[in-house]
Design a protein around this motif. Structure first.
Motif, PDB file in Angstrom:
ATOM      1  N   THR A  73     -58.685  21.029  28.890  1.00  0.00           N
ATOM      2  CA  THR A  73     -58.913  19.788  29.627  1.00  0.00           C
ATOM      3  C   THR A  73     -58.796  18.582  28.699  1.00  0.00           C
ATOM      4  OG1 THR A  73     -60.371  20.925  31.199  1.00  0.00           O
ATOM      5  CG2 THR A  73     -60.558  18.529  31.060  1.00  0.00           C
ATOM      6  N   ARG A  74     -59.354  18.682  27.504  1.00  0.00           N
ATOM      7  CA  ARG A  74     -59.320  17.551  26.575  1.00  0.00           C
ATOM      8  C   ARG A  74     -57.932  17.341  25.985  1.00  0.00           C
ATOM      9  NH1 ARG A  74     -65.075  17.765  23.226  1.00  0.00           N
ATOM     10  NH2 ARG A  74     -66.420  17.418  25.079  1.00  0.00           N
ATOM     11  N   LEU A  75     -57.245  18.447  25.664  1.00  0.00           N
ATOM     12  CA  LEU A  75     -55.897  18.325  25.116  1.00  0.00           C
ATOM     13  C   LEU A  75     -54.866  18.030  26.187  1.00  0.00           C
ATOM     14  CD1 LEU A  75     -55.730  21.294  22.550  1.00  0.00           C
ATOM     15  CD2 LEU A  75     -56.123  18.871  22.076  1.00  0.00           C
ATOM     16  N   ARG A  76     -55.239  18.317  27.447  1.00  0.00           N
ATOM     17  CA  ARG A  76     -54.315  18.210  28.584  1.00  0.00           C
ATOM     18  C   ARG A  76     -53.078  19.066  28.355  1.00  0.00           C
ATOM     19  NH1 ARG A  76     -54.581  11.814  30.447  1.00  0.00           N
ATOM     20  NH2 ARG A  76     -56.862  11.756  30.713  1.00  0.00           N
ATOM     21  N   SER A  77     -53.292  20.215  27.767  1.00  0.00           N
ATOM     22  CA  SER A  77     -52.188  21.135  27.494  1.00  0.00           C
ATOM     23  C   SER A  77     -52.705  22.568  27.478  1.00  0.00           C
ATOM     24  CB  SER A  77     -51.521  20.806  26.153  1.00  0.00           C
ATOM     25  OG  SER A  77     -50.522  21.761  25.854  1.00  0.00           O
ATOM     26  N   ALA A  78     -52.549  23.263  28.602  1.00  0.00           N
ATOM     27  CA  ALA A  78     -52.920  24.672  28.645  1.00  0.00           C
ATOM     28  C   ALA A  78     -52.001  25.498  27.761  1.00  0.00           C
ATOM     29  CB  ALA A  78     -52.863  25.176  30.088  1.00  0.00           C
ATOM     30  N   ARG A  79     -50.754  25.060  27.616  1.00  0.00           N
ATOM     31  CA  ARG A  79     -49.802  25.805  26.782  1.00  0.00           C
ATOM     32  C   ARG A  79     -50.264  25.869  25.336  1.00  0.00           C
ATOM     33  NH1 ARG A  79     -45.047  27.173  29.525  1.00  0.00           N
ATOM     34  NH2 ARG A  79     -45.653  27.017  31.711  1.00  0.00           N
ATOM     35  N   LEU A 100     -55.497  54.759  16.060  1.00  0.00           N
ATOM     36  CA  LEU A 100     -55.718  53.574  16.880  1.00  0.00           C
ATOM     37  C   LEU A 100     -55.499  52.290  16.084  1.00  0.00           C
ATOM     38  CD1 LEU A 100     -58.809  54.561  19.062  1.00  0.00           C
ATOM     39  CD2 LEU A 100     -56.578  53.800  19.900  1.00  0.00           C
ATOM     40  N   GLY A 101     -55.759  52.346  14.783  1.00  0.00           N
ATOM     41  CA  GLY A 101     -55.492  51.177  13.949  1.00  0.00           C
ATOM     42  C   GLY A 101     -54.021  50.799  13.968  1.00  0.00           C
ATOM     43  N   GLY A 102     -53.145  51.793  13.860  1.00  0.00           N
ATOM     44  CA  GLY A 102     -51.709  51.538  13.937  1.00  0.00           C
ATOM     45  C   GLY A 102     -51.301  50.984  15.287  1.00  0.00           C
ATOM     46  N   SER A 103     -51.960  51.441  16.343  1.00  0.00           N
ATOM     47  CA  SER A 103     -51.673  50.919  17.681  1.00  0.00           C
ATOM     48  C   SER A 103     -52.045  49.451  17.783  1.00  0.00           C
ATOM     49  CB  SER A 103     -52.440  51.732  18.731  1.00  0.00           C
ATOM     50  OG  SER A 103     -52.013  53.077  18.740  1.00  0.00           O
ATOM     51  N   PHE A 104     -53.182  49.064  17.188  1.00  0.00           N
ATOM     52  CA  PHE A 104     -53.572  47.655  17.205  1.00  0.00           C
ATOM     53  C   PHE A 104     -52.571  46.793  16.432  1.00  0.00           C
ATOM     54  CE2 PHE A 104     -57.973  48.966  18.406  1.00  0.00           C
ATOM     55  CZ  PHE A 104     -58.106  48.125  19.496  1.00  0.00           C
ATOM     56  N   VAL A 105     -52.053  47.336  15.336  1.00  0.00           N
ATOM     57  CA  VAL A 105     -51.041  46.592  14.575  1.00  0.00           C
ATOM     58  C   VAL A 105     -49.807  46.340  15.437  1.00  0.00           C
ATOM     59  CG1 VAL A 105     -49.431  46.723  12.636  1.00  0.00           C
ATOM     60  CG2 VAL A 105     -51.830  47.371  12.314  1.00  0.00           C
ATOM     61  N   ALA A 106     -49.340  47.373  16.137  1.00  0.00           N
ATOM     62  CA  ALA A 106     -48.169  47.221  16.995  1.00  0.00           C
ATOM     63  C   ALA A 106     -48.404  46.193  18.090  1.00  0.00           C
ATOM     64  CB  ALA A 106     -47.792  48.573  17.607  1.00  0.00           C
ATOM     65  N   LEU A 107     -49.580  46.233  18.704  1.00  0.00           N
ATOM     66  CA  LEU A 107     -49.900  45.279  19.758  1.00  0.00           C
ATOM     67  C   LEU A 107     -50.039  43.860  19.199  1.00  0.00           C
ATOM     68  CD1 LEU A 107     -52.456  47.354  21.861  1.00  0.00           C
ATOM     69  CD2 LEU A 107     -50.095  46.788  22.455  1.00  0.00           C
ATOM     70  N   GLY A 108     -50.500  43.747  17.956  1.00  0.00           N
ATOM     71  CA  GLY A 108     -50.581  42.432  17.329  1.00  0.00           C
ATOM     72  C   GLY A 108     -49.217  41.784  17.174  1.00  0.00           C
ATOM     73  N   VAL A 109     -48.215  42.595  16.828  1.00  0.00           N
ATOM     74  CA  VAL A 109     -46.848  42.079  16.700  1.00  0.00           C
ATOM     75  C   VAL A 109     -46.340  41.572  18.049  1.00  0.00           C
ATOM     76  CG1 VAL A 109     -44.466  42.713  16.167  1.00  0.00           C
ATOM     77  CG2 VAL A 109     -46.334  43.537  14.716  1.00  0.00           C
ATOM     78  N   THR A 110     -46.613  42.319  19.116  1.00  0.00           N
ATOM     79  CA  THR A 110     -46.152  41.887  20.439  1.00  0.00           C
ATOM     80  C   THR A 110     -46.871  40.613  20.892  1.00  0.00           C
ATOM     81  OG1 THR A 110     -47.760  43.257  21.654  1.00  0.00           O
ATOM     82  CG2 THR A 110     -45.654  44.279  21.068  1.00  0.00           C
ATOM     83  N   ALA A 111     -48.151  40.482  20.563  1.00  0.00           N
ATOM     84  CA  ALA A 111     -48.887  39.266  20.923  1.00  0.00           C
ATOM     85  C   ALA A 111     -48.311  38.051  20.204  1.00  0.00           C
ATOM     86  CB  ALA A 111     -50.370  39.420  20.603  1.00  0.00           C
ATOM     87  N   ALA A 112     -47.931  38.232  18.942  1.00  0.00           N
ATOM     88  CA  ALA A 112     -47.301  37.142  18.202  1.00  0.00           C
ATOM     89  C   ALA A 112     -45.985  36.732  18.864  1.00  0.00           C
ATOM     90  CB  ALA A 112     -47.062  37.565  16.753  1.00  0.00           C
ATOM     91  N   ALA A 113     -45.250  37.711  19.381  1.00  0.00           N
ATOM     92  CA  ALA A 113     -44.008  37.404  20.085  1.00  0.00           C
ATOM     93  C   ALA A 113     -44.281  36.606  21.361  1.00  0.00           C
ATOM     94  CB  ALA A 113     -43.268  38.705  20.418  1.00  0.00           C
ATOM     95  N   GLY A 114     -45.352  36.955  22.070  1.00  0.00           N
ATOM     96  CA  GLY A 114     -45.711  36.209  23.270  1.00  0.00           C
ATOM     97  C   GLY A 114     -46.054  34.764  22.962  1.00  0.00           C
ATOM     98  N   ALA A 115     -46.805  34.531  21.889  1.00  0.00           N
ATOM     99  CA  ALA A 115     -47.128  33.162  21.485  1.00  0.00           C
ATOM    100  C   ALA A 115     -45.873  32.388  21.116  1.00  0.00           C
ATOM    101  CB  ALA A 115     -48.104  33.193  20.308  1.00  0.00           C
ATOM    102  N   THR A 116     -44.912  33.075  20.501  1.00  0.00           N
ATOM    103  CA  THR A 116     -43.650  32.435  20.132  1.00  0.00           C
ATOM    104  C   THR A 116     -42.874  31.980  21.361  1.00  0.00           C
ATOM    105  OG1 THR A 116     -43.523  33.786  18.122  1.00  0.00           O
ATOM    106  CG2 THR A 116     -41.490  32.746  18.875  1.00  0.00           C
ATOM    107  N   VAL A 117     -42.872  32.794  22.417  1.00  0.00           N
ATOM    108  CA  VAL A 117     -42.194  32.424  23.660  1.00  0.00           C
ATOM    109  C   VAL A 117     -42.764  31.128  24.220  1.00  0.00           C
ATOM    110  CG1 VAL A 117     -41.851  33.090  26.079  1.00  0.00           C
ATOM    111  CG2 VAL A 117     -41.497  34.767  24.267  1.00  0.00           C
ATOM    112  N   LEU A 118     -44.095  31.019  24.262  1.00  0.00           N
ATOM    113  CA  LEU A 118     -44.730  29.808  24.776  1.00  0.00           C
ATOM    114  C   LEU A 118     -44.436  28.609  23.882  1.00  0.00           C
ATOM    115  CD1 LEU A 118     -48.236  31.129  25.867  1.00  0.00           C
ATOM    116  CD2 LEU A 118     -46.391  30.333  27.353  1.00  0.00           C
ATOM    117  N   LEU A 119     -44.448  28.831  22.580  1.00  0.00           N
ATOM    118  CA  LEU A 119     -44.190  27.746  21.639  1.00  0.00           C
ATOM    119  C   LEU A 119     -42.759  27.231  21.780  1.00  0.00           C
ATOM    120  CD1 LEU A 119     -45.583  26.142  19.392  1.00  0.00           C
ATOM    121  CD2 LEU A 119     -44.677  27.813  17.759  1.00  0.00           C
TER     122      LEU A 119
END
Length: 397
Positions: A273-279, A370-389
């Motif tokens: 609300t303060r930044l007026r940017s949900a993205r 499970l640690g390796g699985s979290f690493v893989a998911l972390g990479v995909t989350a970074a890709a999602g943030a890149t798409v929005l950016l």
């Protein structure tokens, strides 16, 4: 048949509806993540948890297609009451304790997970002013954290002290209370909705792809949703298997993540609300969850207790705190009177992360843990943030 209010009648109050819709999400969340919180005591493997989650969210993807139609025909509160009945059935099946029963329970619960968000978006979107949407939807989205946090704190002690079935029985009791509450509120909010066209898969994809901003939002939500479901479903098992924690300690650790997620859903709404940017907020959340997943996956087993708690809190703040701003942004991009329709369309894409992440983790865990699985998911989350950016940068040019 939904009775229409007279045009001169005052609009029904927002807060009872907001409380009801938040409780609905809390109830569905509690049911969806109950098996994960009792898994060590119940002997539920990661593969079984993955099948349960995949089944639930695959069906929720299909049932989300009916969300707008059900809301138009029955009303949001009647849909909420039906979801409570479905939770009772799903948890009753889980009490059998067999792998097949857990799988069927997931299929049944998917019938509640799909329609509950469009039902809430339709009701609250009609009652709240546009400039208040980010905050109101963020409050509503805390229901997921409330349900998951309550489950993380209360269900492991019930499972350890009594039996896993006692934890499922507690969820059933909550569903019965929810059903009564939703039905009591329903007459006050039985407002006639505008006819809503049925959207098939092709129409939903067309609706999302017609707006570049909405398309980027939908694509980024896939890895974000996948990260969130694995945090909620597998973190207790991660704590007991790879971090050397007791069942109850792992539950408390997950509860700290969910508590941070609850704060995050409110806090991110204020920031947006303060930044007026949900993205911008969604980009920050994506980067945060990616960093936390990578650090926990690679170094979690050797971290001090204080550092582990701190990183888990930040993980919950980001991976479980982004949804309110996300739903509010959908409402802002939607055409007037089409909030439920747009929400259902975007969630169709978002649900792909919920469906795909559990089998991905089931495939990776035997080889990398499970640690390796979290690493893989972390990479995909970074890709999602890149798409929005990238989309945000394109919009400025």
């Amino acid at each position: 048949m939904i009775d229409a209010k007279q045009a001169a009648a005052p609009a029904p109050p927002l807060w009872p509806a907001l409380v009801a819709m938040t409780a609905l999400q809390a109830l569905v969340s509690l049911a969806l993540f109950a098996p994960g919180t009792v898994a060590p005591r119940a002997g539920i493997s990661i593969e079984q948890l993955s099948l349960f989650s995949t089944a639930a969210f695959a069906i929720s993807l299909v049932s989300s297609f009916w969300g707008g139609t059900l809301v138009q025909r029955l009303g949001s509160l009647r849909v909420a009451a039906l979801c409570a009945v479905i939770v009772c059935v799903g948890m009753s099946l889980a009490t059998f304790g067999y792998a097949w029963a857990l799988l069927v329970a997931g299929l049944v619960l998917g019938l509640a997970a799909g329609p509950e968000t469009p039902a809430s978006a339709a009701l609250l979107g009609r009652l709240v002013q546009p400039d208040k949407r980010a905050m109101v939807f963020s409050i509503r989205q805390t229901g997921s954290q409330i349900g998951a946090m309550a489950g993380s704190l209360l269900l492991p002690p019930l499972a350890v002290g009594l039996a896993p079935n006692s934890a499922y029985a507690a969820v059933i009791a909550c569903a019965v209370i929810g059903f009564v509450g939703f039905e009591r509120l329903r007459p006050a909010y039985a407002i006639k909705s505008e006819p809503m066209p049925y959207l098939g898969l092709r129409e939903r994809l067309a609706l999302v792809s017609s707006d570049r901003r909405m398309a980027a939002l939908a694509v980024a939500s896939i890895p974000f949703s996948g990260m969130q479901v694995i945090l909620n479903t597998c973190y207790v098992s991660f704590g007991t298997v790879e971090l050397g924690l007791s069942h109850v300690e792992a539950g408390w650790l997950l509860a700290s993540a969910q508590g941070a997620g609850l704060i995050g859903r409110l806090g991110w709404g204020v920031v947006a609300t303060r930044l007026r940017s949900a993205r911008a907020v969604l980009v920050m959340a994506g980067v945060g969850m990616a960093v936390c997943a990578l650090l926990l996956g690679m170094f979690g087993a050797v971290m001090s207790t204080s550092l582990l708690i701190l990183l888990t809190v930040v993980f919950g703040l980001t991976a479980s705190g982004w949804n309110g701003v996300f739903i509010a942004e959908i409402a802002n991009l939607a055409k007037p009177g089409r909030v439920a329709e747009a929400t259902g369309a975007v969630l169709t894409i978002s649900f792909l992360g919920l469906v795909a992440a559990p089998p991905l983790v089931a495939a990776l865990t035997p080889r990398f843990g499970l640690g390796g699985s979290f690493v893989a998911l972390g990479v995909t989350a970074a890709a999602g943030a890149t798409v929005l950016l990238m989309e945000r940068s394109h919009a400025r040019n």
